[in-house]
Design an enzyme around this catalytic site. Structure first.
Site, short mmCIF file in Angstrom:
data_model
loop_
_atom_site.label_atom_id
_atom_site.label_comp_id
_atom_site.label_asym_id
_atom_site.label_seq_id
_atom_site.Cartn_x
_atom_site.Cartn_y
_atom_site.Cartn_z
N HIS A 123 0.85 -1.19 0.00
CA HIS A 123 0.00 0.00 0.00
C HIS A 123 0.88 1.24 0.00
O HIS A 123 2.12 1.15 0.08
CB HIS A 123 -0.94 -0.01 1.20
CG HIS A 123 -2.07 -1.00 1.08
ND1 HIS A 123 -3.11 -0.82 0.19
CD2 HIS A 123 -2.29 -2.18 1.71
CE1 HIS A 123 -3.94 -1.85 0.28
NE2 HIS A 123 -3.47 -2.69 1.19
N ASP A 153 -0.24 6.81 -3.72
CA ASP A 153 -1.44 6.40 -4.46
C ASP A 153 -1.83 7.44 -5.51
O ASP A 153 -2.06 7.10 -6.68
CB ASP A 153 -2.61 6.20 -3.50
CG ASP A 153 -2.65 4.80 -2.91
OD1 ASP A 153 -1.75 3.99 -3.23
OD2 ASP A 153 -3.55 4.52 -2.11
#
Length: 339
Positions: A123, A153
């Site tokens: 992540h 992200d």
């Protein structure tokens, strides 16, 4: 007409940076057709906006053929699966670019399509850690602080994928063939730190949190707590802005760049800021002191500057950037369409 009018993108449903890239392309006029599992619940409205959504079962042979047919008529696709998933579905780049030689095939992953970690889970926080950015975010003596998931992200991931898609689409328009855009969040995050690497090359970089001018080491570029528990952000780097800052604090401002004085000045400035509430300080300072209130989402949406510019619309950020001749479309809710 918006900048990307006439461009058709097929987006294979996912989460995070892939939908963010699709949102950016849709905001600026591309027709984005998002493939979702039949009956799937949509993610946050802001990133699903301005799409046509079709329900296709990619586990069924007829669903694969439906997806393939959509891609034959598209200018580009976006997918965010782990490496090899699209190939196993029969929708890899060899197949889809074989069907449509002008197709731009955008791939969004954390680690990239190759390399020792390409198949590993991860992540935002993991990609920042490996890219060398996380080490410098936080306060000394404490573990690094995760900056939500804005950096890897969306900055290093979705934003770079959108840039890559537009670049490759422009290349096709200029006569190049279709190709794969390999957008990895580790690569994009590392790229966002280019200025830091420049400082390092010049011998002006120190490892660790709050160790550099722009990471909290300087008293004139950091946040301070106020009497009401809220905070102000200070960014008075240039001498004239620093002069306005220290004048507003009633302090002496000589030797601004003498780093040996910074720790004591941080303590002094912190004590002064703690004596008044956030909004009192904002009213007190002249605009050229580079002192801003640290706002919540709701406060940001109601701030006069953001209201004047229409920075937020419909409970979410409005499209950006802005074009003088080809403005973005007004965001609209996604629409389901039968295949």
């Amino acid at each position: 007409m918006p900048t990307l009018a006439g461009i058709r993108i097929v987006e294979f449903g996912g989460i995070g940076p892939g939908p963010f890239a699709g949102m950016m392309l849709a905001d600026h006029g591309a027709e984005v057709i998002r493939i979702e599992r039949p009956g799937a619940a949509l993610g946050p409205h802001a990133m699903a906006r301005s799409r046509t959504i079709v329900g296709i079962d990619l586990k069924a042979a007829d669903g694969i053929e439906q997806a393939r047919a959509l891609c034959r008529d598209a200018d580009g696709i976006i997918e965010g699966f782990r490496p090899g998933v699209m190939e196993r579905l029969g929708l890899g780049p060899e197949v889809l670019i074989g069907d449509n030689p002008r197709l731009v095939y955008g791939r969004m992953t954390g680690w990239g399509q190759d390399g020792p970690l390409s198949d590993a889970p991860g992540h935002d926080i993991n990609y920042l850690a490996i890219a060398g950015l996380l080490d410098g975010i936080g306060v000394p003596g404490e573990p690094p602080v995760a900056p939500v998931n804005y950096v890897a992200d969306f900055g290093g991931g979705g934003m770079l994928l959108a840039f890559g898609m537009v670049s490759a689409l422009l290349a096709v328009k200029m006569g190049a063939p279709g190709q794969v855009v390999d957008a990895a969040m580790t690569d994009g995050s590392a790229l966002l730190a280019s200025m830091g690497w420049g400082f390092k090359a010049a011998g002006m970089w120190r490892d660790g949190p709050a160790a550099n001018l722009l990471s909290g080491a300087a008293p004139f570029y950091r946040c301070y707590a106020c009497a009401d528990g809220r905070h102000v952000a200070v960014g008075a780097i240039e001498p004239q802005f620093y002069a306005a800052l220290v004048a507003g604090l009633g302090e002496e401002g000589a030797s601004q760049m003498d780093a040996s004085l910074w720790p004591a000045r941080i303590e002094r400035f912190a004590a002064i800021f703690a004596a008044r509430g956030r909004d009192e300080w904002i009213a007190h300072f002249a605009p050229d002191a580079c002192v801003s209130p640290v706002l919540t989402f709701d406060e940001a949406a109601a701030h006069p500057h953001n209201l004047a510019r229409g920075t937020f619309a419909g409970g979410a950020p409005a499209p950006a950037p802005r074009f003088s001749a080809t403005p973005a479309l007004a965001p609209v809710p996604p629409i389901w369409r039968e295949t």
